[in-house]
Design an enzyme around this catalytic site. Sequence first.
Site, PDB file in Angstrom:
ATOM      1  CE  LYS A  35      -3.034   2.636   3.110  1.00 52.76           C
ATOM      2  NZ  LYS A  35      -3.655   2.671   4.452  1.00 52.76           N
ATOM      3  CG  ASP A  37      -1.913   5.490   4.989  1.00 55.49           C
ATOM      4  OD1 ASP A  37      -1.696   4.514   5.735  1.00 55.49           O
ATOM      5  OD2 ASP A  37      -3.039   5.732   4.502  1.00 55.49           O
ATOM      6  CD  GLU A  73      -6.793   5.335   2.378  1.00 52.02           C
ATOM      7  OE1 GLU A  73      -5.632   5.075   2.732  1.00 52.02           O
ATOM      8  OE2 GLU A  73      -7.704   5.603   3.201  1.00 52.02           O
ATOM      9  CG  ASP A  80      -9.759   7.560   6.846  1.00 54.06           C
ATOM     10  OD1 ASP A  80      -8.742   7.678   6.132  1.00 54.06           O
ATOM     11  OD2 ASP A  80      -9.735   7.624   8.092  1.00 54.06           O
ATOM     12  CG  ASP A 136      -5.666   8.395   4.309  1.00 52.50           C
ATOM     13  OD1 ASP A 136      -6.584   8.901   3.632  1.00 52.50           O
ATOM     14  OD2 ASP A 136      -5.846   7.486   5.142  1.00 52.50           O
ATOM     15  NE  ARG A 163     -10.279  -1.350   4.265  1.00 50.65           N
ATOM     16  CZ  ARG A 163     -10.755  -1.442   5.508  1.00 50.65           C
ATOM     17  NH1 ARG A 163     -11.893  -2.077   5.747  1.00 50.65           N
ATOM     18  NH2 ARG A 163     -10.106  -0.893   6.519  1.00 50.65           N
ATOM     19  CE  LYS A 214      -6.428   9.138   7.679  1.00 53.70           C
ATOM     20  NZ  LYS A 214      -6.779   8.070   8.625  1.00 53.70           N
TER      21      LYS A 214
END
Length: 435
Positions: free
Chosen positions: A199, A222, A283, A281, A204, A285, A211
């Site tokens: 990933k 991230d 995202e 949020d 993010d 996956r 967030k």
Amino acid sequence: MLIHLSTQPASPVWGENALLSFANDEGTVHLKQNSTNSDRTLIQKAARKLRNQGIKEVELVGENWDLENCWAFYQGFYSAKQDYAIEFPHLDDEPQAELFARIQCGDFVREIINLPSDVITPQKLAERAAQFIAELAAEYANESAVNFEIISGEALLEKNYQGIWNVGKASNHKPAMLQLDFNPSQDPNAPVLACLVGKGITFDSGGYSLKPSDSMSTMRTDMGGAALVTGALGMAIAGGLNQRVKLYLCCAENMVSAEAMKLGDIITYRNGVTAEVLNTDAEGRLVLADGLIEADKQNPQFIIDCATLTGAAKMAVGNDYHSVLSMDNELVASLFNAAQTANEPFWRLPFEEFHRAQISSQFAQIANIGTVPVGAGASTATAFLSYFVKNYQHHWLHIDCSATYRKSASDLWATGATGIGVQTLAHLLLNQANS
């Protein structure tokens, strides 16, 4: 400052069971008689204490500084600003090369995670990862062992990588996917030992599921999963990896704009699975799904994906362990054997068949978050990913990288990226290649 390593206790003047003592311009780390893993933890703690005292330049002297002790000291002495210098003692050729490789690969992972998101954009992350692996292959294997392609922007949509495209389309820094093939035999029909999927969310914001500022302040990190699998592949190559491994980095910024994905959107993936977006949020996956589909097509012996995926995993194990989720007990055991060799912390969390039923959607096959009143967030995130691996019960392992980054320092680690997991995954690749 000269730093000695001693198995003799410090003088009582330094306190009961003192870890450090000083004389003139020299310091001594005091351990017990028999060297153990706990002693290496004490060495790392001593190095951190020295840094906290403002000491920036040291030379490790004496006969007790072997490979593992040098590495433990380095781990504790490192800081994100890289405003330090360590002169290591001369080791034999093999441990000296091993120490250099650990520093080389660990520093790549830690630096690229710590750098700000205006430097490490999705495209830059893919480019730097490819360059790093190509350089290591040229040094330790051969220049022709690596081929790669970076698919970015509208080309992702044209090739139907819907997850990466939908997550990243709102940003001015367009999404990208690195597809890299390390093939030391250069035989195009050589079997694939492993596929590594990372990933690579370079920032993010949470998207429309925005967030709060305190949670967003470290979200340049991230992409820690992408950094980890890249560093691990590099470490394995330095260790003599002689089998084919493919690397997939799923890179995007999750931003807010008129183009951003919205709650209620449905993504149709290349394998036909439809996924409803109930939380923008969640995202990571969504982008990993594209990488897993591509990895699964290669028919590798096993697949590992790494991601800073859920707050639920971090709530369970803190910053101290990486979380492991898989139905393949044999592969999990192999990972933990590798982790024990590397002295790195991993902890298994549950993933069972019933978790796959806990992400149901009324409008698509699955939803991108759990849809039961009280769900296990790390387990349902893994369940989502399982829909993109045909034989998900076997030869697939998901790592939720809870120990990637520390928002504040501890007695072992500086604030920032840790590099935990690089050696473990490298050992796993080498062990599987040689089994």
